[in-house]
Design a protein around this motif. Structure first.
Motif: not given
Length: 69
Positions: A1, A56-62, A64-65
């Protein structure tokens, strides 16, 4: 990330505040704006202060978590 701290000009961004934010005068919340393939996060008490910038990928992962906890 990858997360960067930025002091960029963000006057043209559409900032949103969570519906879970404090309704009082405390101002205990963060604001989020999505633009140019990244999500910016700032402290609502320091509108011209530093930002956190997430891809965007890091934000989506955050998100979701966080939704799962």
């Amino acid at each position: 990330m990858t997360v960067e701290v930025s002091a960029e000009n963000v006057s043209g961004l559409d900032w949103r505040k969570s519906s879970y934010s404090s309704n009082g005068n405390e101002g205990d919340c963060v604001e989020v704006a999505s633009a140019s393939r990244a999500v910016r996060v700032r402290d609502s008490k320091s509108l011209h202060g530093p930002l956190l910038v997430f891809g965007q990928r890091a934000w989506t992962g955050f998100v979701s978590y966080a939704a799962g906890h």
